[in-house]
Design an enzyme around this catalytic site. Structure first.
Site, PDB file in Angstrom:
ATOM      1  N   THR A   1       0.844  -1.198   0.000  1.00  0.00           N
ATOM      2  CA  THR A   1       0.000   0.000   0.000  1.00  0.00           C
ATOM      3  C   THR A   1       0.874   1.241   0.000  1.00  0.00           C
ATOM      4  O   THR A   1       1.849   1.331   0.758  1.00  0.00           O
ATOM      5  CB  THR A   1      -0.907   0.002   1.241  1.00  0.00           C
ATOM      6  OG1 THR A   1      -1.769  -1.143   1.200  1.00  0.00           O
ATOM      7  CG2 THR A   1      -1.742   1.268   1.315  1.00  0.00           C
ATOM      8  N   SER A   2       0.525   2.229  -0.836  1.00  0.00           N
ATOM      9  CA  SER A   2       1.202   3.520  -0.890  1.00  0.00           C
ATOM     10  C   SER A   2       2.700   3.328  -1.161  1.00  0.00           C
ATOM     11  O   SER A   2       3.070   2.836  -2.228  1.00  0.00           O
ATOM     12  CB  SER A   2       0.934   4.298   0.403  1.00  0.00           C
ATOM     13  OG  SER A   2       1.399   5.628   0.310  1.00  0.00           O
ATOM     14  N   SER A   3       3.571   3.671  -0.230  1.00  0.00           N
ATOM     15  CA  SER A   3       4.998   3.433  -0.444  1.00  0.00           C
ATOM     16  C   SER A   3       5.264   1.949  -0.699  1.00  0.00           C
ATOM     17  O   SER A   3       6.150   1.590  -1.484  1.00  0.00           O
ATOM     18  CB  SER A   3       5.804   3.917   0.772  1.00  0.00           C
ATOM     19  OG  SER A   3       7.182   3.793   0.555  1.00  0.00           O
TER      20      SER A   3
END
Length: 298
Positions: free
Chosen positions: A146-148
């Site tokens: 998720t995300s990074s």
């Protein structure tokens, strides 16, 4: 596809299996456990593993990669991958970023290049260690985040296509979108880095120059009103991976309200899919069961 009951193998079934597992016996089952001495780890990535009480024969392996400010423990607790591992018999690697702020290195030449260093090498070597230790099916090694962590999923797919067979990125950016001296790219984050599919594809291919094997299929999840990693990055990811597989950027099929009302699944042949969550911001909820289905585990 195999039913879980057809694939699971008890860890303790006799001396032959116990001897084969070797130091795997030092890792308790159904517990998040840190592993060390897993190989070259230049940036000091911490790797944690979750091994279910029963393993498939042979087991699959997933790297489940946290977001900025996150930890291995947070992603372990905040997603269903460990719970579902008990059902399907796969192993989960939960890496933890070494940087202050817990964002992943997705920008340096080292991390973007096969076996050159950076955080990606620490994760890759953690996966390789577990493949050897547990006899993991080398065709069932996957990455999601998720995300990074989604950004790192794209990095692993570009730099380690020999290792990663499929990826699922929740609110990420294309491989090499953050490339440069700074750990943060405002241009990329704001969706201002626009390239053609050919340009994005060439960057991903350069992650492992000379590699001619298969590439990991990719599922790309994004919220339609994401302003942290602007939704334009979703469309840039689609450009990149459709180019890698030589298919059109125009979807071959579209399914509305999948897997949640208001979300739309777009498929680009067999190896690329995009899921756009209408009205959802950067905090897109992880759909672990659907990820496992994409990986062919469930």
């Amino acid at each position: 596809m195999f039913a879980s009951s057809d694939r699971v193998l008890k860890l303790a079934v006799g001396p032959v299996l116990l001897a084969a597992l070797g130091s795997a016996l030092d890792i308790p089952v159904s517990t998040l456990t840190q592993i060390t001495d897993f190989g070259d780890n230049p940036t000091g990535v911490e790797n944690y593993v979750y091994v279910p009480a029963t393993l498939a024969d042979p087991p699959a392996l997933i790297a489940a990669i946290h977001y900025c400010t996150g930890t291995a423990q947070a992603y372990y607790s905040g997603t269903e991958y460990a719970t579902l591992a008990e059902k399907y018999g796969y192993i989960v690697l939960y890496p933890e970023a070494p940087a202050e702020g817990k964002c992943w290195d997705v920008h340096t030449d080292e991390t973007l290049t096969h076996d050159a260093g950076g955080d990606s090498l620490g994760i890759a070597n953690g996966l390789r260690y577990l493949v050897d230790l547990y006899g993991v099916d080398s065709e069932q090694v996957f990455a999601t985040g998720t995300s990074s962590g989604a950004m790192m999923t794209n990095v692993l797919a570009g730099a380690y296509p020999d290792l990663i067979k499929a990826g699922a990125a929740f609110a990420g950016v294309p491989y090499a979108c953050f490339a440069g001296e700074s750990a943060w790219s405002t241009e990329c984050a704001q969706g201002q880095l626009i390239k053609s599919g050919e340009e994005w594809g060439a960057l991903a291919l350069a992650g492992y120059a000379g590699y001619t094997g298969t590439r990991p299929k990719m599922a790309l999840w994004h919220g339609s009103v994401d302003t942290t990693l602007n939704t334009q990055n979703y469309y840039e990811e689609i450009k990149q991976w459709t180019n890698i597989f030589g298919v059109s950027e125009n979807a071959t099929s579209v399914t509305e309200d999948w897997p949640i009302s208001g979300w739309t699944l777009s498929e680009f042949g067999d190896n690329v899919q995009g899921i756009l969550a209408s009205g959802v911001d950067h905090n897109i909820p992880v759909q672990a069961q659907k990820v496992l289905e994409w990986f062919g585990i469930a």
